[in-house]
Design a protein around this motif. Structure first.
Motif, mmCIF file in Angstrom:
data_model
loop_
_atom_site.group_PDB
_atom_site.id
_atom_site.type_symbol
_atom_site.label_atom_id
_atom_site.label_comp_id
_atom_site.label_asym_id
_atom_site.label_seq_id
_atom_site.Cartn_x
_atom_site.Cartn_y
_atom_site.Cartn_z
ATOM 1 N N GLU A 53 0.828 -1.215 0.000
ATOM 2 C CA GLU A 53 0.000 0.000 0.000
ATOM 3 C C GLU A 53 0.861 1.264 0.000
ATOM 4 O O GLU A 53 0.572 2.225 -0.715
ATOM 5 C CB GLU A 53 -0.886 0.040 1.249
ATOM 6 C CG GLU A 53 -2.130 -0.800 1.155
ATOM 7 C CD GLU A 53 -3.126 -0.468 2.267
ATOM 8 O OE1 GLU A 53 -4.278 -0.852 2.121
ATOM 9 O OE2 GLU A 53 -2.744 0.158 3.282
ATOM 10 N N HIS A 109 -1.682 8.192 6.915
ATOM 11 C CA HIS A 109 -1.991 6.780 6.667
ATOM 12 C C HIS A 109 -0.905 5.877 7.274
ATOM 13 O O HIS A 109 -1.201 4.855 7.896
ATOM 14 C CB HIS A 109 -2.125 6.540 5.157
ATOM 15 C CG HIS A 109 -2.897 5.305 4.827
ATOM 16 N ND1 HIS A 109 -4.033 5.314 4.054
ATOM 17 C CD2 HIS A 109 -2.705 4.012 5.183
ATOM 18 C CE1 HIS A 109 -4.500 4.071 3.957
ATOM 19 N NE2 HIS A 109 -3.704 3.270 4.627
ATOM 20 N N HIS A 152 -0.942 2.699 10.131
ATOM 21 C CA HIS A 152 -0.317 1.378 10.008
ATOM 22 C C HIS A 152 0.593 1.118 11.214
ATOM 23 O O HIS A 152 0.615 0.009 11.752
ATOM 24 C CB HIS A 152 0.492 1.289 8.710
ATOM 25 C CG HIS A 152 -0.361 1.221 7.477
ATOM 26 N ND1 HIS A 152 0.151 1.248 6.204
ATOM 27 C CD2 HIS A 152 -1.711 1.121 7.330
ATOM 28 C CE1 HIS A 152 -0.837 1.163 5.326
ATOM 29 N NE2 HIS A 152 -1.977 1.100 5.987
ATOM 30 N N HIS A 154 -10.661 0.532 8.604
ATOM 31 C CA HIS A 154 -9.535 1.146 7.903
ATOM 32 C C HIS A 154 -9.783 1.174 6.384
ATOM 33 O O HIS A 154 -9.467 2.165 5.721
ATOM 34 C CB HIS A 154 -8.257 0.373 8.235
ATOM 35 C CG HIS A 154 -7.011 0.931 7.644
ATOM 36 N ND1 HIS A 154 -6.399 2.076 8.118
ATOM 37 C CD2 HIS A 154 -6.249 0.520 6.594
ATOM 38 C CE1 HIS A 154 -5.325 2.332 7.388
ATOM 39 N NE2 HIS A 154 -5.209 1.402 6.453
ATOM 40 N N ASP A 183 -8.428 3.441 3.225
ATOM 41 C CA ASP A 183 -7.978 2.861 1.956
ATOM 42 C C ASP A 183 -8.822 3.362 0.786
ATOM 43 O O ASP A 183 -8.319 3.557 -0.314
ATOM 44 C CB ASP A 183 -8.006 1.328 2.024
ATOM 45 C CG ASP A 183 -6.969 0.764 2.990
ATOM 46 O OD1 ASP A 183 -6.073 1.524 3.404
ATOM 47 O OD2 ASP A 183 -7.060 -0.421 3.332
HETATM 48 FE FE LIG Z 1 -3.944 1.052 4.785
#
Ligand SMILES: [Fe+2]
Length: 138
Positions: free
Chosen positions: A61, A76, A80, A118, A123
């Protein structure tokens, strides 16, 4: 409750959707290893698998977001990182108290349910950015 990947979770990018399917599987495996109570070792293995899987998925990602110059990549990435922090806490809890239904429920909350939120909240945003035709860096 265990939930399988479905079309409602699709971000419209095949590689990412495929990895999200695998993420659900890793989460379910972890949950099941905990409730089967075959001991800490089996759970530790499933937890390590979950961690490795998440690492590989997030790496995909992150590369994707960089390639498409996604402007909110920093936030983002923090999310994570926070995911791994919660996995660390789960591992500590396993070490202190061993497998339990409570631990299994928490594992599902911080992996499967976290992923569902998420995908919907984060995303989908980078996927929209990519699909809007943002540039691909060299
Ligand atoms: Fe993500």
């Amino acid at each position: 409750m265990l939930k399988d990947w479905s079309e409602v979770y699709s971000v419209g990018i095949d590689e990412i959707d495929e990895q999200h399917r695998g993420f659900f599987d890793a989460s379910h495996r972890l949950y099941e290893e905990i409730i089967e109570r075959r001991g800490k070792e089996a759970v530790t293995t499933a937890l390590a698998f979950m961690r490795d899987y998440a690492e590989r998925h997030f790496t995909t990602e992150e590369a994707f977001m960089r390639a498409h110059a996604y402007p909110d990549i920093k936030d983002h990435l923090h999310m994570h990182a926070a995911f791994f922090h919660r996995l660390d806490e789960l591992e500590q809890e396993l070490g202190m108290f061993g497998p339990s239904q409570d631990l299994a429920d928490r594992a599902l909350d911080i992996t499967q349910d976290w992923l569902i939120d998420h995908i919907a909240d984060e995303d989908m945003l980078y996927a929209l950015h990519v699909k809007s035709g943002a540039r691909v860096s060299a």
